[in-house]
Design a protein around this motif. Structure first.
Motif, mmCIF file in Angstrom:
data_model
loop_
_atom_site.group_PDB
_atom_site.id
_atom_site.type_symbol
_atom_site.label_atom_id
_atom_site.label_comp_id
_atom_site.label_asym_id
_atom_site.label_seq_id
_atom_site.Cartn_x
_atom_site.Cartn_y
_atom_site.Cartn_z
ATOM 1 N N ARG A 49 0.852 -1.191 0.000
ATOM 2 C CA ARG A 49 0.000 0.000 0.000
ATOM 3 C C ARG A 49 0.880 1.230 0.000
ATOM 4 O O ARG A 49 1.967 1.236 0.576
ATOM 5 C CB ARG A 49 -0.872 0.035 1.255
ATOM 6 C CG ARG A 49 -2.081 -0.859 1.231
ATOM 7 C CD ARG A 49 -2.844 -0.711 2.530
ATOM 8 N NE ARG A 49 -3.136 0.689 2.828
ATOM 9 C CZ ARG A 49 -3.477 1.135 4.034
ATOM 10 N NH1 ARG A 49 -3.555 0.310 5.052
ATOM 11 N NH2 ARG A 49 -3.742 2.421 4.230
ATOM 12 N N ARG A 54 4.312 -3.103 3.028
ATOM 13 C CA ARG A 54 3.849 -4.447 2.671
ATOM 14 C C ARG A 54 2.553 -4.735 3.401
ATOM 15 O O ARG A 54 2.441 -4.555 4.612
ATOM 16 C CB ARG A 54 4.891 -5.504 3.045
ATOM 17 C CG ARG A 54 6.050 -5.595 2.086
ATOM 18 C CD ARG A 54 6.802 -6.906 2.216
ATOM 19 N NE ARG A 54 7.204 -7.186 3.584
ATOM 20 C CZ ARG A 54 6.852 -8.279 4.260
ATOM 21 N NH1 ARG A 54 6.051 -9.175 3.720
ATOM 22 N NH2 ARG A 54 7.276 -8.461 5.499
ATOM 23 N N LYS A 55 1.538 -5.191 2.668
ATOM 24 C CA LYS A 55 0.223 -5.412 3.274
ATOM 25 C C LYS A 55 0.288 -6.439 4.398
ATOM 26 O O LYS A 55 -0.363 -6.277 5.434
ATOM 27 C CB LYS A 55 -0.767 -5.861 2.202
ATOM 28 C CG LYS A 55 -1.142 -4.761 1.210
ATOM 29 C CD LYS A 55 -2.143 -5.259 0.191
ATOM 30 C CE LYS A 55 -2.525 -4.160 -0.787
ATOM 31 N NZ LYS A 55 -3.476 -4.623 -1.818
ATOM 32 N N THR A 56 1.071 -7.500 4.218
ATOM 33 C CA THR A 56 1.142 -8.515 5.264
ATOM 34 C C THR A 56 1.806 -7.968 6.519
ATOM 35 O O THR A 56 1.506 -8.408 7.628
ATOM 36 C CB THR A 56 1.913 -9.741 4.770
ATOM 37 O OG1 THR A 56 3.212 -9.333 4.276
ATOM 38 C CG2 THR A 56 1.158 -10.448 3.649
ATOM 39 N N LEU A 83 1.333 -5.129 7.791
ATOM 40 C CA LEU A 83 0.380 -4.305 8.538
ATOM 41 C C LEU A 83 -0.293 -5.077 9.673
ATOM 42 O O LEU A 83 -0.949 -4.478 10.513
ATOM 43 C CB LEU A 83 -0.680 -3.741 7.593
ATOM 44 C CG LEU A 83 -0.226 -2.551 6.744
ATOM 45 C CD1 LEU A 83 -1.251 -2.248 5.668
ATOM 46 C CD2 LEU A 83 0.012 -1.329 7.624
#
Length: 306
Positions: free
Chosen positions: A159, A274-276, A278
């Motif tokens: 994101r 990185r989305k993971t 978050l």
């Protein structure tokens, strides 16, 4: 591979001395416990228990596996504790990338707050070229990077969180004919020789696009990828430049800085995440701290020329 759950059933039988007592402790039926031990004996290829009166005792193989089951149980408990600490943000590691002009203004105060709020989290911090931090996140090698946003920076797995708009200002030598103006229209710099302070990429593009909108292309006669050095060239009277406000916090005494308009170049500074990552409270905390640091950065007041 030996079944870990069955190993724990064997351990319960050995420590309690009977199948019935183990079943009561585990919440199983005695029949279910016997089936689990039988299945483990089939996996092991040897007997693990032998009857003694109304109870049972382990064979040499059963005692060996019971000892290892205790070690496995301890390791699993440690893993569960470590996972709980990680999920709560008490421990962990974050990989963070940034570029130079974002360091002291955004990254430093954000990391200081992260350290206060999550002292057990270790940060792997690395200074890179403005274009490189984004690639580190896009390729999964960094959890967060402070980047200069560009139109082509889209994709899956990350994101972009907007932090601040960093406008460019005109940097002029003392005594320049435009130095006495409060505001400079960009086209007024069209006939000047220019000192470049940006390499090709997302930091230079706003300058080129704005100059094109004003009807000209800047004539770069000197190139420098360092704002302090570029200001030195300007102070020596070798040209003018456009530099972002974050790059002008350490002002050379031989230059004046004036806002520009029609149009005003602006670079957008964002956090690529990185989305993971978050899922980690520490990463969310760092992102909040970066947002607050961006708000605190504020505009730079322009001193009046002598």
């Amino acid at each position: 591979m030996l079944d870990v759950r069955r190993l724990q059933v064997l351990r319960a039988v050995v420590t309690s001395g009977t199948v019935t007592a183990a079943a009561a402790h585990l919440g199983y039926t005695p029949s279910a416990v016997s089936q689990q031990v039988a299945a483990l004996e089939k996996q092991a290829g040897t007997a693990l228990l032998e009857r003694v009166g109304r109870g049972v005792r382990p064979t040499a193989a059963g005692l060996l596996l019971t000892e290892h089951a205790a070690l496995i149980g301890s390791a699993v408990a440690q893993a569960e504790t470590a996972l709980a600490d990680l999920r709560a943000g008490r421990t962990g590691r974050l990989s963070v990338r940034y570029f130079a002009t974002a360091g002291s203004t955004l990254v430093a105060p954000a990391l200081a707050r992260l350290r206060a709020e999550h002292p057990g989290v270790r940060v792997d911090l690395e200074l890179t070229h403005p274009e490189d931090p984004f690639q580190e996140v896009a390729r999964g090698r960094a959890d967060l990077a402070v980047v200069v946003q560009a139109q082509d920076r889209t994709g899956d797995g990350f994101r972009l969180v907007r932090l601040l708009d960093d406008p460019y200002a005109a940097v002029l030598p003392l005594g320049h004919p435009l130095a006495g103006k409060e505001m400079i229209d960009l086209h007024e710099l069209s006939g000047e020789q220019w000192v470049g302070s940006e390499p090709p990429g997302p930091c230079l593009q706003p300058v080129l696009d704005s100059c094109a909108a004003a009807g000209f292309s800047p004539d770069f006669v000197i190139q420098s990828e360092d704002y302090a050095t570029a200001q030195g060239f300007v102070a020596a009277g070798l040209g003018v430049g456009l530099m972002p406000r974050l790059g002008l916090r350490n002002r050379h005494p031989g230059v004046v800085v004036r806002p520009v308009r029609n149009p005003e170049p602006v670079r957008v500074i964002s956090a690529a995440v990185r989305k993971t990552a978050l899922e980690q409270p520490s990463l969310r905390g760092l992102l909040d701290a970066l947002r607050d640091a961006a708000v605190g950065a504020g505009p730079i007041d322009e001193p009046r020329s002598p």
